[in-house]
Each structure stands twice: as structure tokens, then as C-alpha cells.
Design a protein around this motif. Structure first.
Motif, PDB file in Angstrom:
ATOM      1  N   MET A 111     -11.630  29.674   8.775  1.00 10.24           N
ATOM      2  CA  MET A 111     -10.902  28.568   9.401  1.00 10.24           C
ATOM      3  C   MET A 111     -11.858  27.402   9.571  1.00 10.24           C
ATOM      4  SD  MET A 111      -8.501  28.448  12.834  1.00 10.24           S
ATOM      5  CE  MET A 111      -7.650  26.894  13.235  1.00 10.24           C
ATOM      6  N   ALA A 112     -11.329  26.191   9.345  1.00 11.89           N
ATOM      7  CA  ALA A 112     -12.111  24.973   9.554  1.00 11.89           C
ATOM      8  C   ALA A 112     -11.175  23.865  10.001  1.00 11.89           C
ATOM      9  CB  ALA A 112     -12.830  24.570   8.263  1.00 11.89           C
ATOM     10  N   GLY A 113     -11.756  22.832  10.593  1.00  9.44           N
ATOM     11  CA  GLY A 113     -10.936  21.709  11.023  1.00  9.44           C
ATOM     12  C   GLY A 113     -11.805  20.515  11.342  1.00  9.44           C
ATOM     13  N   LEU A 114     -11.170  19.353  11.388  1.00  5.63           N
ATOM     14  CA  LEU A 114     -11.883  18.117  11.690  1.00  5.63           C
ATOM     15  C   LEU A 114     -11.475  17.621  13.070  1.00  5.63           C
ATOM     16  CD1 LEU A 114     -10.100  15.167  11.439  1.00  5.63           C
ATOM     17  CD2 LEU A 114      -9.795  16.130   9.160  1.00  5.63           C
ATOM     18  N   SER A 115     -12.453  17.091  13.807  1.00  5.93           N
ATOM     19  CA  SER A 115     -12.201  16.483  15.109  1.00  5.93           C
ATOM     20  C   SER A 115     -11.421  17.451  16.001  1.00  5.93           C
ATOM     21  CB  SER A 115     -11.461  15.146  14.907  1.00  5.93           C
ATOM     22  OG  SER A 115     -11.415  14.419  16.097  1.00  5.93           O
ATOM     23  N   MET A 116     -10.228  17.058  16.456  1.00  3.89           N
ATOM     24  CA  MET A 116      -9.407  17.966  17.263  1.00  3.89           C
ATOM     25  C   MET A 116      -9.212  19.299  16.554  1.00  3.89           C
ATOM     26  SD  MET A 116      -7.707  18.185  20.087  1.00  3.89           S
ATOM     27  CE  MET A 116      -7.415  19.932  20.403  1.00  3.89           C
ATOM     28  N   GLY A 117      -9.104  19.263  15.229  1.00  4.50           N
ATOM     29  CA  GLY A 117      -8.947  20.500  14.461  1.00  4.50           C
ATOM     30  C   GLY A 117     -10.172  21.392  14.531  1.00  4.50           C
ATOM     31  N   SER A 177       0.829  -1.224   0.000  1.00  6.38           N
ATOM     32  CA  SER A 177       0.000   0.000   0.000  1.00  6.38           C
ATOM     33  C   SER A 177       0.850   1.254   0.000  1.00  6.38           C
ATOM     34  CB  SER A 177      -0.879   0.028   1.253  1.00  6.38           C
ATOM     35  OG  SER A 177      -0.142   0.524   2.356  1.00  6.38           O
ATOM     36  N   LEU A 178       0.230   2.364  -0.400  1.00 10.13           N
ATOM     37  CA  LEU A 178       0.823   3.668  -0.137  1.00 10.13           C
ATOM     38  C   LEU A 178       0.703   3.957   1.360  1.00 10.13           C
ATOM     39  CD1 LEU A 178      -0.505   5.833  -3.127  1.00 10.13           C
ATOM     40  CD2 LEU A 178       1.751   4.784  -2.861  1.00 10.13           C
ATOM     41  N   TYR A 179       1.463   4.962   1.816  1.00  6.77           N
ATOM     42  CA  TYR A 179       1.497   5.275   3.243  1.00  6.77           C
ATOM     43  C   TYR A 179       0.967   6.676   3.514  1.00  6.77           C
ATOM     44  CZ  TYR A 179       4.370   1.139   2.908  1.00  6.77           C
ATOM     45  OH  TYR A 179       4.812  -0.125   2.619  1.00  6.77           O
ATOM     46  N   PHE A 180       0.303   6.806   4.657  1.00 10.84           N
ATOM     47  CA  PHE A 180      -0.395   8.031   5.043  1.00 10.84           C
ATOM     48  C   PHE A 180      -0.082   8.316   6.505  1.00 10.84           C
ATOM     49  CE2 PHE A 180      -2.595   5.749   1.744  1.00 10.84           C
ATOM     50  CZ  PHE A 180      -2.968   6.716   0.837  1.00 10.84           C
ATOM     51  N   TYR A 181      -0.047   9.607   6.874  1.00 11.61           N
ATOM     52  CA  TYR A 181       0.195   9.927   8.278  1.00 11.61           C
ATOM     53  C   TYR A 181      -1.125  10.062   9.023  1.00 11.61           C
ATOM     54  CZ  TYR A 181       2.408  11.536  12.500  1.00 11.61           C
ATOM     55  OH  TYR A 181       2.837  11.620  13.802  1.00 11.61           O
ATOM     56  N   GLY A 182      -1.343   9.141   9.960  1.00 13.56           N
ATOM     57  CA  GLY A 182      -2.545   9.150  10.787  1.00 13.56           C
ATOM     58  C   GLY A 182      -2.326   8.177  11.914  1.00 13.56           C
ATOM     59  N   ALA A 183      -3.133   8.303  13.004  1.00 17.71           N
ATOM     60  CA  ALA A 183      -2.924   7.458  14.176  1.00 17.71           C
ATOM     61  C   ALA A 183      -1.472   7.592  14.655  1.00 17.71           C
ATOM     62  CB  ALA A 183      -3.276   5.999  13.878  1.00 17.71           C
ATOM     63  N   GLN A 224      -7.565  22.560   9.216  1.00 17.01           N
ATOM     64  CA  GLN A 224      -6.796  21.744  10.159  1.00 17.01           C
ATOM     65  C   GLN A 224      -7.185  20.267  10.137  1.00 17.01           C
ATOM     66  OE1 GLN A 224      -4.430  24.512  10.641  1.00 17.01           O
ATOM     67  NE2 GLN A 224      -4.091  22.731  11.975  1.00 17.01           N
ATOM     68  N   HIS A 225      -6.186  19.430  10.308  1.00 16.70           N
ATOM     69  CA  HIS A 225      -6.316  17.974  10.457  1.00 16.70           C
ATOM     70  C   HIS A 225      -6.787  17.615  11.866  1.00 16.70           C
ATOM     71  CE1 HIS A 225      -2.765  18.003  13.018  1.00 16.70           C
ATOM     72  NE2 HIS A 225      -2.346  18.977  12.224  1.00 16.70           N
ATOM     73  N   GLY A 226      -6.866  16.312  12.150  1.00 14.32           N
ATOM     74  CA  GLY A 226      -7.281  15.840  13.466  1.00 14.32           C
ATOM     75  C   GLY A 226      -6.123  15.335  14.309  1.00 14.32           C
ATOM     76  N   PHE A 227      -6.448  14.886  15.501  1.00 19.35           N
ATOM     77  CA  PHE A 227      -5.456  14.322  16.419  1.00 19.35           C
ATOM     78  C   PHE A 227      -4.779  13.115  15.770  1.00 19.35           C
ATOM     79  CE2 PHE A 227      -4.264  11.353  19.798  1.00 19.35           C
ATOM     80  CZ  PHE A 227      -3.468  12.171  20.579  1.00 19.35           C
ATOM     81  N   GLY A 228      -3.457  13.014  15.895  1.00 15.82           N
ATOM     82  CA  GLY A 228      -2.721  11.880  15.332  1.00 15.82           C
ATOM     83  C   GLY A 228      -2.389  12.048  13.869  1.00 15.82           C
ATOM     84  N   GLU A 229      -2.857  13.153  13.267  1.00 19.11           N
ATOM     85  CA  GLU A 229      -2.567  13.420  11.861  1.00 19.11           C
ATOM     86  C   GLU A 229      -1.664  14.660  11.761  1.00 19.11           C
ATOM     87  OE1 GLU A 229      -6.799  11.523  10.338  1.00 19.11           O
ATOM     88  OE2 GLU A 229      -6.654  13.673  10.685  1.00 19.11           O
ATOM     89  N   ASP A 230      -1.339  15.046  10.524  1.00 18.56           N
ATOM     90  CA  ASP A 230      -0.515  16.238  10.356  1.00 18.56           C
ATOM     91  C   ASP A 230      -0.922  17.008   9.093  1.00 18.56           C
ATOM     92  OD1 ASP A 230       0.667  15.014   8.175  1.00 18.56           O
ATOM     93  OD2 ASP A 230       2.622  14.746   9.114  1.00 18.56           O
ATOM     94  N   GLU A 231      -0.076  17.930   8.672  1.00 21.92           N
ATOM     95  CA  GLU A 231      -0.396  18.844   7.575  1.00 21.92           C
ATOM     96  C   GLU A 231      -0.514  18.144   6.224  1.00 21.92           C
ATOM     97  OE1 GLU A 231       2.346  18.692   9.380  1.00 21.92           O
ATOM     98  OE2 GLU A 231       4.158  19.224   8.247  1.00 21.92           O
ATOM     99  N   THR A 232      -0.152  16.865   6.134  1.00 21.97           N
ATOM    100  CA  THR A 232      -0.294  16.133   4.872  1.00 21.97           C
ATOM    101  C   THR A 232      -1.684  15.519   4.709  1.00 21.97           C
ATOM    102  OG1 THR A 232       0.510  14.042   5.828  1.00 21.97           O
ATOM    103  CG2 THR A 232       2.168  15.515   4.870  1.00 21.97           C
ATOM    104  N   GLY A 233      -2.470  15.457   5.805  1.00 25.05           N
ATOM    105  CA  GLY A 233      -3.722  14.700   5.784  1.00 25.05           C
ATOM    106  C   GLY A 233      -4.769  15.212   4.816  1.00 25.05           C
TER     107      GLY A 233
END
Lengths: 374, 374
Positions: free
Chosen positions: A256-262, A101-107, A172-181
Motif C-alpha cells: 500500500m502507498a499513498g500521497l499526502s493524506m493518502g 484545457s483538459l479537466y482533472f479532479y483536484g482541490a 491512494q490519492h491526496g486530500f481533495g482528489e479522487d480515484e482518477t488522480g
């Protein structure tokens, strides 16, 4: 399905797997596995001839794989929701990414992800339409004494008319994620390209940076201090963006917008900076109540859009948790109250999705069509 | 080192590991392993309590790890060359990425990579200097009927003076790599930011796209057909870049360079398109002979720079392969012959590195200082 001698059909549910598996769109180039079938089951395969025990770990369930004579392990999950999911493999007790698989930053890790085709995947499909750019910028942050990274989406015609200026959404991304999400998992750039091509959204710039959320201990959100991130975003990144991009830099043209923690960060930062933000998007997390409105100064004059959204399965699980009210109140009731008070407020529910990226892709798709139109 | 009773020192070489290991700069956020010590050894660690056999696989050598009582496997490699290296783990016969490292596309897969600190790492260090942007662009290619991706580096002041136009370098990766290589592994953007900050290089745009090399069967390079990629690059990407970026779009301000397979592509494409390219960079692969020069039309008038480079260990191994001459001739002798014929030709050797990214980072560093100066 097994037809027994007395005419009774016996169909053990775990075995009726539809055999129409295809390689996932998130596979590495040239890799056949992982695969997905029309039910949304994920089938993985890995060669591990000396292994004793191999599992697929997806949506918090572990599925045992089976080894063939050549040492190749294969197995599949139950049907998954439409959209994007993180997963990993366990090989003799080691949790590792799937090499297919490809890889993603999360968790809080770079690891495997997989795309389950969705009935509405057209909204984020890669099409032959004019495309915006996604640019990595590096900016110096005095408050953290570090060079920090953000990604900036500029809409398709950004480099054509050099006199034009654009509104800006900080996303903004969520908790456990970053600016690539938001681009890798969220496909924010493709959602915008498609909306703009269809004339459904105004072209605007999107800025995505790291929300500094991963230092928070899980469960410790009540003690979260917004100050360090607010300083980076409001005092350092916004001036950098307004200097280096052709922005409309006044309050009516900044969102401004964000998901979950964001979404929590978005609420905290916008409510303290209503002189800087006019449009607010809260996905799968915070909402704004009339109490919040009354505590702020000139909220009704300053805020042009409040958008609150959740996945349908999140709403279902809220119904069974009356304690939800203690954490900012029921989001739908809050948003209805804002509407009744004459505020341009919208509540959106993503059908049949949970606290996951398909909810947030759809939320952005809906939110973007409302942005900067008042 | 063990001091024996009779005063003789007995120091088995494999055991004199210097215990000054530190987390690598290419680790995932918050991960302690992999580590690197001052000798350039790589130490990995992974929890795999049920596994029978775990190995570190780096630079074509496999090293056995050792399990402790808690099921954690640890072990290290021999010293590695300075710079970047691909690696992977083997767990009971399964080849997998290390969950502790960042991932890079090379050897035809997204997998683990590790950075060995280098004596000259300052040339690609992330510093508080003005930074250019690295932008992902998506462009439609008629010849392949696909939306294709490229990354574009724009120099620090690109968005300040909107009247300024820039020269362009088209920069290619090697076999088994893709358009992400030159920024992720090569740190091309940081090399340029630092050179420009020191006034050592003219600001220019860099365009990096996929060289379509991975369909070639290994060993089948002699049958490689450059046409499909040449069409994408010359007929589709260059016009797209000249339309969407503020380029100086004439021949004197367009360069092409590449590493390994990318240097072969660079030679083939530039020699057939001397009306479009004036500066040529060939890293660890092709060179240009006087035979090539004489076959081309007006080479001496049109070509303003030929830069040829190799890793020092590559040069060493060539000395033992006299057959090298059959594949385009000795690159140093070829380049000397060009110089003697009055062509602005340069030959560079990266000290103590092989066919690897540290050679190519240094090659770009040297090449960039010569580019667009004639």
C-alpha cells in the motif's frame, strides 16, 4: 531589456518573457491555448468582449490578463515548477475552468490543469511499448451500502499468460482528489509501462479507489477516523480484487502507498494490518518512526520495504518549521533509524519540486523499482 | 398564477416554474447547482459579482440569468427532453463550462452536461448487480504512426471462467464526440450490466475507439474518406483486440454499430467488409436499402441482423423534408424492404427524443437484445 542613454542596462524582471510559447500537452484537442514557454510560464487566452477584469489563477497567485481590440484577453504567469499544476480563470469575479484545457479532479473540483515539460518527462512519456490496461471496476460495498468505483492497472502481459498471478499495490490519492488522480495527473500507468519495458520493475497490479478523505474538514486531520475507509479497502475491496483478478493474495505480495493524506491513510491501515501488507510507500506526508515499529507486533519480520519521499521544496520548508517534530518526527531521521535497525527503508527527495504531482510521479517511479523484490 | 380582482386567471407561461428543483445526478461531488425540476427545466447558479450579463446556453437557446445582492446569478431554461444534454454558460461574452457540472466530450469540446431524469432511466441505472469492467487500452497504429486509445467493456463474468470466449461489438460515437462518449454520456456499460443481469442480452465485449470524424468540415460529409479510419479499425484494432481479449474472432461473432456520423462509418465499413461483420446497427443516421443489398456480394447469407433507429422527433422532422430521400432513401421504408426480402431487419423509434443521447441509449438497449442471436 531597455538600453538607457547613459549605457546602463535596465531590465525589469516582470517583462523578460521568452517568446517560445507552445500549446500545452494537456490542452483539449485542437486548442492553441493555454501555452507554456521554456521558462515554464503559462500563457492563457480567452474571448470575453464584455468583461471588465480577467485573471489567471495558478499556484495561489492571480495574474491580470490584458484585453485587445477584438475582446480577447491574454496574459501569463511567472515560471512554474516542472510537472502538473491545477489552475483556473476569474472572469468578472466568477471562478471558472479554462475552456482550452483538459479537466482533472483536484482541490475538490473538476477543473483546469496544465503540464509544464520536465527534464525527466521521459519516465511518464507515452511510448510505443507494450501497454497495460486501466480498468474501471464497480464493486458493492456493504458497509456504505453503495456501489463504489476503483481503477485497476493490469500490466502489459496480463491477458497473455492466463496462469500467471501478480502482486498488488493499493495506491491512494491526496486530500481533495479522487480515484482518477493517479492515472490522469500521476500517469501511473505510463510510468509502469515504461519501467516494465525497460525491465526495471516487476509487473504488478495497481488498485486505486476513493480514499473518502474529502469529508474531512480542512485542519481537522487529527480527528480523522480511518475506520470507514479501512473497512471498504481491507474488508470489501481487497476480497473483490482477489476474486476478480489473478492476484498473489498473500501478505508478501500486497503493498500500500499513498500521497499526502493518502500516506496518512497508508500508515494507519498498514500498521493495523501487518498480516495483510508487506510493502509500504509514504509520499509527502507520513513517515514511520522506531516508536511506531516498537508498538507494532513483528514489524521487522513482516515489513519488507518502507519507502518515504518528499519534494525538495517540502524538505526546505520543513527546516524552517521545528514544530514538524511534533507530527510524527523528522521523516529523514525516522527513516535513517529504521535503516540502522536493519529494516529495508528508503528515503527519496524529488529535486526542485513541492507538494505537487511531479514529486509523486517520481516517488512512484523510484518506489516501483524497489517493490516486491524482497 | 395571479388571481386578478375580476376573477380572471392570468398565468404568463414563462413564469409557471414548478419549484421542485433538485441537484442533477451529473453534478460534481458536493455541488448543489445545476438543478433540474419535474418539468425538465435546468436551473443554474454562479457567483460573478462584477459581471454585467450571464446566460445559460442549452439546446441552442440562451436564457438570461438574474443577479442578486450578493453577486450570485440564477436562472433556468424551458423544459428539456428526457436524458442527457450538453450546455455552457456565457459570462460577459465568454463561453465557459459551468463549474458545478461534470464534463463530457461532445460538440468538439470538454464541457458541461446535464442529465434530465427519464421515465425509463431504470435501463441505465447504477444497480447492485454484477458489473463489467470498462478498460482503457493503448494500441500502436502503424498507419497513423501513433499510440491510440480505445475503451473496452468486458461483461461481468469475463474474469471468472478463463476458458470462455465472447462475441465483440465495435461501437462508434458521433461527429464532435470521441471514444469516451458511449460510456460517459451513453452509459453503455450500465445498460449492458442491467440487460445481462436480467438475462435479456447475451454477454459480449464492446470496443469503443475514436472515429477520426472531427477533422471533417461540417457540411463536407459527402467528401468524407472512410479509408484512414477503416484501416485503423479493421487492420489494426480488430487484430489487437483478438490478441488481447478472449474473443470469438469469426465473422458470425463480430458486430459494428454507431450513432449519427458513426452510423455512416458503420455502414461504409461493414458493407466493404461483410466477411468480417455479421451484425449491423445504425442509430440516427444511415440505413441500408435494397440497392445497397443488391450491390454487395452475398449480403443475405452473411448479414444476420440489421438494426436501424431514430429519435421520434427526428422522424417528425423528416416528414417535412421530402429531400431526405436523396440521402439514402427513407430509413423506415428501406428497413421494411429488407424485412420483405427475408433479412432480419428491425426499425426502432425512441419516443419523444431528438438527435440526442437518450435516443442512442434506448437504441443500444433494443439492439443489444437482438445481437448475436442468429
Amino acid at each position: 531589456m531597455i538600453l538607457l542613454f547613459n549605457g546602463i542596462c535596465f531590465a525589469p524582471k516582470a517583462q523578460t518573457v521568452v517568446e517560445d510559447f507552445k500549446p500545452s500537452s494537456t490542452n483539449q484537442p485542437g486548442k492553441d491555448y493555454p501555452m507554456v514557454n521554456s521558462e515554464g510560464r503559462v500563457r492563457v487566452q480567452i474571448k470575453a468582449p464584455e468583461a471588465q477584469h480577467v485573471q489567471l489563477d495558478i499556484s495561489a497567485v492571480k495574474y491580470d490578463l490584458v484585453k485587445d481590440a477584438s475582446g480577447i484577453w491574454t496574459g501569463e504567469s511567472n515560471p512554474q515548477d516542472e510537472g502538473f499544476h491545477y489552475y483556473q480563470l476569474w472572469i468578472d469575479g466568477a471562478a471558472v475552468p479554462d475552456p482550452g484545457s483538459l479537466y482533472f479532479y483536484g482541490a475538490m473540483r473538476w477543473g483546469s490543469g496544465i503540464e509544464i515539460p520536465a527534464h525527466d518527462q521521459d519516465i511518464y512519456a507515452l511510448k510505443n511499448v507494450p501497454h497495460g490496461q486501466v480498468c474501471q471496476i464497480l464493486f458493492f460495498s456493504k458497509s456504505t451500502n453503495s456501489v463504489r468505483r476503483a481503477f485497476v492497472y493490469t500490466p502489459p502481459d496480463y491477458d497473455k499468460d492466463l496462469n500467471k498471478q501478480y502482486p498488488v499495490l493499493y495506491l491512494q490519492h491526496g486530500f481533495g482528489e479522487d480515484e482518477t488522480g493517479w492515472t490522469n495527473q500521476g500517469k501511473a500507468n505510463l510510468i509502469m509501462d515504461n519501467l516494465i519495458a525497460e525491465g526495471k520493475a516487476k509487473p504488478f497490479i495497481i488498485v486505486m479507489t476513493y480514499g473518502m478523505t474529502n469529508d474531512i474538514k480542512v485542519g481537522g486531520l487529527r480527528d480523522f477516523d480511518i475506520k470507514p475507509f479501512q473497512t471498504v479497502l481491507v474488508d470489501e475491496l481487497i476480497p473483490f480484487i482477489d476474486t476478480n483478478f489473478r492476484t498473489l493474495s498473500d501478505q508478501p505480495h500486497r503493498a500500500m502507498a499513498g500521497l499526502s493524506m493518502g500516506s496518512m491513510e497508508t500508515k494507519m491501515i498498514t500498521m493495523e494490518n501487518l498480516d495483510k501488507f508487506s510493502n509500504i510507500g509514504l509520499f509527502s506526508g507520513a513517515s514511520i518512526s522506531m516508536d511506531d515499529v516498537n508498538k507494532a507486533t513483528d514489524f521487522k519480520q513482516k515489513v519488507k520495504l518502507v519507502f518515504v519521499s518528499f519534494g525538495g521544496r517540502e524538505i526546505e520548508s520543513m527546516k524552517n518549521r521545528p514544530s514538524r517534530g511534533a507530527f510524527g518526527g523528522d521523516p529523514k531521521e525516522n527513516t535513517e533509524a529504521l535503516k540502522n535497525a536493519g529494516i529495508n527503508a528508503h528515503f527519496y527527495v524529488s529535486p526542485n519540486t513541492a507538494h505537487e504531482w511531479q514529486s509523486w510521479r517520481r516517488s512512484l517511479y523510484e518506489f516501483a523499482q524497489l517493490l516486491f523484490k524482497n
